[in-house]
Design a protein around this motif. Sequence first.
Motif, PDB file in Angstrom:
ATOM      1  N   ALA A 169       4.465   1.721   0.763  1.00 61.54           N
ATOM      2  CA  ALA A 169       4.039   2.154  -0.558  1.00 61.54           C
ATOM      3  C   ALA A 169       4.223   3.656  -0.718  1.00 61.54           C
ATOM      4  O   ALA A 169       4.607   4.145  -1.791  1.00 61.54           O
ATOM      5  CB  ALA A 169       2.587   1.771  -0.791  1.00 61.54           C
ATOM      6  N   THR A 170       3.975   4.405   0.349  1.00 58.02           N
ATOM      7  CA  THR A 170       4.153   5.850   0.298  1.00 58.02           C
ATOM      8  C   THR A 170       5.621   6.203   0.122  1.00 58.02           C
ATOM      9  O   THR A 170       5.970   7.117  -0.638  1.00 58.02           O
ATOM     10  CB  THR A 170       3.596   6.506   1.573  1.00 58.02           C
ATOM     11  N   TYR A 195      11.938  -3.674  -6.150  1.00 49.57           N
ATOM     12  CA  TYR A 195      11.689  -4.320  -4.868  1.00 49.57           C
ATOM     13  C   TYR A 195      11.124  -5.713  -5.091  1.00 49.57           C
ATOM     14  O   TYR A 195      10.256  -5.913  -5.952  1.00 49.57           O
ATOM     15  CB  TYR A 195      10.686  -3.508  -4.040  1.00 49.57           C
ATOM     16  N   ARG A 196      11.575  -6.637  -4.311  1.00 49.16           N
ATOM     17  CA  ARG A 196      11.010  -7.974  -4.359  1.00 49.16           C
ATOM     18  C   ARG A 196       9.542  -7.900  -3.922  1.00 49.16           C
ATOM     19  O   ARG A 196       9.236  -7.324  -2.863  1.00 49.16           O
ATOM     20  CB  ARG A 196      11.801  -8.895  -3.424  1.00 49.16           C
ATOM     21  N   ASP A 197       8.648  -8.459  -4.743  1.00 42.52           N
ATOM     22  CA  ASP A 197       7.199  -8.363  -4.485  1.00 42.52           C
ATOM     23  C   ASP A 197       6.732  -6.909  -4.422  1.00 42.52           C
ATOM     24  O   ASP A 197       5.737  -6.590  -3.761  1.00 42.52           O
ATOM     25  CB  ASP A 197       6.819  -9.081  -3.175  1.00 42.52           C
ATOM     26  N   GLY A 198       7.437  -6.025  -5.143  1.00 42.49           N
ATOM     27  CA  GLY A 198       7.122  -4.603  -5.068  1.00 42.49           C
ATOM     28  C   GLY A 198       5.698  -4.275  -5.478  1.00 42.49           C
ATOM     29  O   GLY A 198       5.047  -3.429  -4.859  1.00 42.49           O
ATOM     30  N   ALA A 199       5.199  -4.942  -6.521  1.00 41.15           N
ATOM     31  CA  ALA A 199       3.843  -4.639  -6.986  1.00 41.15           C
ATOM     32  C   ALA A 199       2.797  -5.100  -5.972  1.00 41.15           C
ATOM     33  O   ALA A 199       1.764  -4.447  -5.802  1.00 41.15           O
ATOM     34  CB  ALA A 199       3.593  -5.287  -8.342  1.00 41.15           C
ATOM     35  N   LYS A 200       3.045  -6.209  -5.288  1.00 37.22           N
ATOM     36  CA  LYS A 200       2.110  -6.671  -4.270  1.00 37.22           C
ATOM     37  C   LYS A 200       2.071  -5.702  -3.092  1.00 37.22           C
ATOM     38  O   LYS A 200       1.003  -5.448  -2.524  1.00 37.22           O
ATOM     39  CB  LYS A 200       2.498  -8.069  -3.787  1.00 37.22           C
ATOM     40  N   VAL A 201       3.229  -5.194  -2.712  1.00 33.05           N
ATOM     41  CA  VAL A 201       3.281  -4.223  -1.619  1.00 33.05           C
ATOM     42  C   VAL A 201       2.509  -2.967  -1.995  1.00 33.05           C
ATOM     43  O   VAL A 201       1.745  -2.411  -1.200  1.00 33.05           O
ATOM     44  CB  VAL A 201       4.742  -3.865  -1.280  1.00 33.05           C
ATOM     45  N   TYR A 202       2.682  -2.525  -3.229  1.00 33.47           N
ATOM     46  CA  TYR A 202       2.112  -1.270  -3.702  1.00 33.47           C
ATOM     47  C   TYR A 202       0.604  -1.357  -3.931  1.00 33.47           C
ATOM     48  O   TYR A 202      -0.127  -0.385  -3.725  1.00 33.47           O
ATOM     49  CB  TYR A 202       2.812  -0.900  -5.002  1.00 33.47           C
ATOM     50  N   SER A 203       0.151  -2.534  -4.331  1.00 38.78           N
ATOM     51  CA  SER A 203      -1.249  -2.704  -4.713  1.00 38.78           C
ATOM     52  C   SER A 203      -2.176  -2.636  -3.507  1.00 38.78           C
ATOM     53  O   SER A 203      -1.918  -3.238  -2.467  1.00 38.78           O
ATOM     54  CB  SER A 203      -1.428  -4.054  -5.416  1.00 38.78           C
ATOM     55  N   GLY A 204      -3.266  -1.906  -3.655  1.00 39.02           N
ATOM     56  CA  GLY A 204      -4.303  -1.896  -2.628  1.00 39.02           C
ATOM     57  C   GLY A 204      -3.961  -1.143  -1.366  1.00 39.02           C
ATOM     58  O   GLY A 204      -4.650  -1.291  -0.349  1.00 39.02           O
TER      59      GLY A 204
END
Length: 217
Positions: free
Chosen positions: A60-61, A97-106
Amino acid sequence: MTRRTSKLDRRLVAETALRLLNEVGLEGLTLRAIAHELDVKAPALYWHFKDKQALLDEMATEMMRRMAADTAAPPSDDWRDTFRTRMHGLRAHLLRYRDGAKVYSGTTFTDTSYADGMEENLRVLVVAGFTPRAAARAWLTAYSFTIGYVIEEQAMGPDPFAGTEGYDVEARAQRLAAYPLSAEAGREMFQDHERGFDEGIGAIIAGVEATLLRRGA
């Protein structure tokens, strides 16, 4: 497989993981798979990341670093323009990115690469009349909406990485034939994500202007 040509470090692992993410998705992304891609043994990665969450934090960073490098100065002194432009930019980067928002979240950022942009964005709001507290609340509201929207958007498809079609809204409408309003709502919720997102951000802008900005004034 990516043959290792430079010293193994956290950033190289994160960059490799992001590249592999587009191929296998979040569920298929494992430290073992990343190690194979880097042509190293899996234990080598544990020198840098104690678990998968630590890896996600670094991924995420790295996403944020790339976003910051691509982001120009605020487009104008109008906080509404800055608000809308920044959230559209966040959505666009997550969709890379595939599933980018899930990776980024939390996740927890591992450095302060986000700080310059965050400071500038909040300053635009404060100059416009928001209190620092109201500016933070307004920004978090839009930020949370954007991440949540993209999580749903990527989950419902279409998925450009896997080559799958989007949610079948017509089949859904047939299943809900006895519920006409709910059936028709699917056409609004699961199609034309770009327009839907822009309208949602517009509603947030109107809402924070009517509540948080006026409260500050």
